[in-house]
Design a protein around this motif. Structure first.
Motif, short mmCIF file in Angstrom:
data_model
loop_
_atom_site.label_atom_id
_atom_site.label_comp_id
_atom_site.label_asym_id
_atom_site.label_seq_id
_atom_site.Cartn_x
_atom_site.Cartn_y
_atom_site.Cartn_z
N HIS A 277 1.03 -1.25 0.01
CA HIS A 277 0.08 -0.06 0.05
C HIS A 277 0.90 1.34 0.06
O HIS A 277 0.30 2.26 -0.52
CB HIS A 277 -0.93 0.06 1.21
CG HIS A 277 -1.95 -0.95 1.23
ND1 HIS A 277 -1.97 -2.00 0.04
CD2 HIS A 277 -2.82 -1.48 2.13
CE1 HIS A 277 -3.53 -2.71 0.34
NE2 HIS A 277 -3.70 -2.17 1.38
N THR A 279 3.18 2.03 -1.97
CA THR A 279 3.43 2.64 -3.15
C THR A 279 2.30 3.62 -3.78
O THR A 279 2.88 4.18 -4.64
CB THR A 279 3.39 1.33 -4.19
OG1 THR A 279 2.03 0.78 -4.21
CG2 THR A 279 4.52 0.18 -4.06
N GLN A 280 1.35 3.59 -3.11
CA GLN A 280 0.15 4.62 -3.38
C GLN A 280 0.74 6.23 -3.32
O GLN A 280 0.44 7.10 -3.91
CB GLN A 280 -0.77 4.69 -2.43
CG GLN A 280 -1.73 3.27 -2.73
CD GLN A 280 -2.92 3.21 -1.81
OE1 GLN A 280 -2.64 3.61 -0.69
NE2 GLN A 280 -4.05 2.95 -2.21
N CYS A 283 5.40 5.96 -5.40
CA CYS A 283 5.59 5.68 -6.52
C CYS A 283 4.77 6.52 -7.64
O CYS A 283 3.65 6.63 -7.38
CB CYS A 283 5.63 4.20 -6.89
SG CYS A 283 6.79 3.29 -5.86
N ASP A 286 1.27 2.81 -8.72
CA ASP A 286 1.31 2.25 -7.45
C ASP A 286 1.13 0.67 -7.78
O ASP A 286 0.64 0.01 -9.00
CB ASP A 286 0.26 2.88 -6.63
CG ASP A 286 -1.07 2.68 -7.00
OD1 ASP A 286 -1.41 1.72 -7.85
OD2 ASP A 286 -1.95 3.39 -6.47
N GLN A 287 1.03 -0.17 -6.68
CA GLN A 287 0.81 -1.74 -6.92
C GLN A 287 -0.34 -2.07 -7.63
O GLN A 287 -0.79 -2.80 -8.38
CB GLN A 287 1.11 -2.54 -5.81
CG GLN A 287 -0.32 -2.22 -4.69
CD GLN A 287 -0.37 -3.15 -3.67
OE1 GLN A 287 0.39 -4.30 -3.72
NE2 GLN A 287 -1.04 -2.95 -2.61
N ARG A 305 10.74 4.21 -6.83
CA ARG A 305 10.28 4.93 -5.51
C ARG A 305 10.86 6.50 -5.57
O ARG A 305 11.89 6.48 -5.77
CB ARG A 305 10.91 4.29 -4.39
CG ARG A 305 10.52 4.96 -3.11
CD ARG A 305 10.69 3.87 -1.86
NE ARG A 305 12.22 3.50 -1.96
CZ ARG A 305 13.01 4.24 -1.59
NH1 ARG A 305 12.93 5.37 -0.97
NH2 ARG A 305 14.37 3.71 -1.92
N ASN A 351 -0.19 6.50 4.74
CA ASN A 351 0.84 6.60 4.36
C ASN A 351 1.66 7.73 4.61
O ASN A 351 1.34 8.75 4.63
CB ASN A 351 1.12 6.59 2.80
CG ASN A 351 0.82 4.89 2.38
OD1 ASN A 351 0.99 3.97 2.81
ND2 ASN A 351 0.00 4.95 1.05
#
Lengths: 355, 355
Positions: A277, A279-280, A283, A286-287, A305, A351
């Motif tokens: 999560h 990655t939201q 990046c 994201d995933q 990243r 996050n």
């Protein structure tokens, strides 16, 4: 369908929980519509989906109607009844494929698959009855953990054995379900790699995240993880090995124990994963979007990243802290819109981004 | 309703275009549902909304039914018919308030409001007929630009006057609508500030972005903008002044011309703004979520930027470049799912993030 979906196409998602919800948002970013299939009423994903079917996985008519409206089918969880998949796969492509599901739906099959690939796992043995369990304990030793082969997640369907004396209680906990005894691994920490494989075989992995669990549920994921360059390389390469061996299409989570003897695979999840999560907010892609890109036949993002992130799950009463978290600088909240707060229920995550 | 909405509440959004779509996604991140009111069929926001009403703004029954299902009403565009607002405001709170709409729906009212605040604007004069226009040209000079007072956006309803000889043609372009003549401003570049004011009067601004237009439509926004520390401070302070003067609740876009004589306000938009799309990938809390936080009575995010970003709009045939953009590292695509590509139509945007 062709291998590449165009903007405006519809992606069917089996399961309407928070993962389906976030997959649906990612799909919208690429101009796709989503259709959620979920037995429960008012699932979290329904708030951000183009269409929702509320029906049981045993409802053939509903499955057929669902398949008729979508261009490809994916899923947010691995325990989908086999009969539903048997029907759906005759109607529309299912990505990731059945093999990935078959492997990850059964802990024994999964461990066998991983060891066949030459990867290290915890020592394990199949346990169907008291005789098996006695033999397994003799071979693996204690402490150990007895788990149902199927349908376990977040610490459910598991029983710890401090010593052989706990055998009877542990077996009773399995309620007759086929089980697997796993030996304990002496690890320093747990990391996970979120990897994605595209239709054309391209693989992209995000930086490994370091996971801390609390009460058997993921508590935080921190990137970058505490890993040497060579451990990081190993982690990414073994993830790619798993993805390629399964001819996987989509995003997968691979949990790894870090030990002085190398990386040991704890488990794999054929779906987007809670430990991804971060990655939201870390990046550009994201995933969830990587998964959508893969199942839609698009090129993958590179997974780079741009920021360090600590993801914290908000479980049950953690929701009481939301007003305070909302005031924190650089904290990105992601709430799932679940009507009822319950102990142990994943209600959202935050996050925290390092600027 | 209380001033603070709780997770699970429903936010009504007037307008179902891409701004409504991205507001809806932001609302979902905080656990809110959205209900979109939009006259056109299959609007972009419908793919990510909990509920959609397809009805005209003149349909009183539909407006009442819509209002009955929501806790607060907001909007994605400023040209909402007054009659609809007159009815809705008797039923549920509308945020931002009517004053912000009244000011920004009319270029003349807006310019008068800004100059009353002591802010600089382009020289301007009201033009209802040929006599007004002749006087305005005498006062302001040429080149100048004649614009309808209401319902203009993206360069529509505008006519340039190179000299006084263009007066007749320009007036004909207005088709009898009340207009305003604006003098040209000799500016070096354009920036915009996206600012948000909360229910309790708290103000947060994002870093100013530098805008480049092409064919009268925003082409790129780059952050950080090329501004001195003192210009940046001025930009943020004047934005706060505007927000406070309007007792505004929500996110606003303020376009500014940078000149050697200081900042000149080009126009204000009482809504999330295209030049704030970069915040989706540059900040933990983006302009859409700031707006939702404000209208929901939540604390605002601090607007801090964790990454540099260049936002590029994808207009019309720019969609043909999507397959290539999808392969770029650190490029975050945001497509709006519009069925038909037309010249000049905003189809999506891409945020290129500097890692």
């Amino acid at each position: 369908m062709t291998d590449t979906l165009l903007t405006g196409a519809t992606i069917g998602i089996l399961g309407g929980g928070q993962l389906g919800r976030m997959l649906s948002v990612a799909a919208s970013r690429l101009g796709f519509k989503t259709h959620i299939f979920e037995p429960g009423a008012n699932p979290p994903a329904a708030d951000v989906a183009h269409a929702v079917t509320t029906a049981a996985y045993e409802n053939e008519a509903a499955l057929r109607a669902f398949a008729a409206t979508v261009d490809v089918i994916t899923y947010e969880f691995e325990n989908i009844p086999t009969s539903a998949l048997d029907l759906l796969e005759t109607l529309k492509p299912i990505r990731p494929n059945r093999k990935a599901l078959a492997v990850s739906q059964d802990r024994l099959t999964e461990k066998a698959f991983l060891t066949d690939l030459g990867l290290k796992t915890a020592p394990f043995a199949a346990v169907d009855d008291a005789v098996d369990l006695a033999e397994a304990i003799a071979e693996i030793g204690t402490p150990a953990i007895l788990k149902t082969r199927r349908f376990g997640y977040d610490g459910k369907g598991q029983s710890r054995l401090k010593s052989a004396e706990d055998a009877e209680t542990a077996l009773a906990d399995m309620a007759g379900a086929p089980a697997i005894l796993e030996g304990f691994v002496n690890f320093t920490h747990e990391v996970s790699v979120i990897g994605t494989r595209g239709v054309d075989g391209e693989v992209a992995c995000f930086d490994p995240g370091e996971n801390v669990h609390r009460d058997g549920i993921l508590h935080t994921t921190t990137v970058p993880a505490n890993l040497t360059a060579s451990q990081k390389m190993d982690a990414v390469l073994l993830t790619a090995k798993i993805l390629n061996a399964l001819k996987y299409v989509g995003t997968m989570g691979v949990e790894l124990f870090v030990t002085p003897q190398g990386l040991i695979v704890n488990e794999i999840a054929p779906r987007v994963h809670n430990s991804g999560h971060w990655t939201q907010n870390g990046c550009a892609v994201d995933q969830f979007e990587q998964h959508i890109r893969a199942v839609a036949g698009w090129p993958l993002g590179d997974g780079k990243r741009h920021s360090d992130v600590v993801m914290e799950n908000l479980i049950g009463d953690d929701m009481d802290r939301v007003p305070d978290i909302a005031k924190e600088p650089n904290a990105a909240l992601h709430l799932y819109g679940k009507a009822e707060t319950k102990p142990g229920r994943k209600m959202g995550h935050v996050n925290r981004v390092k600027a």
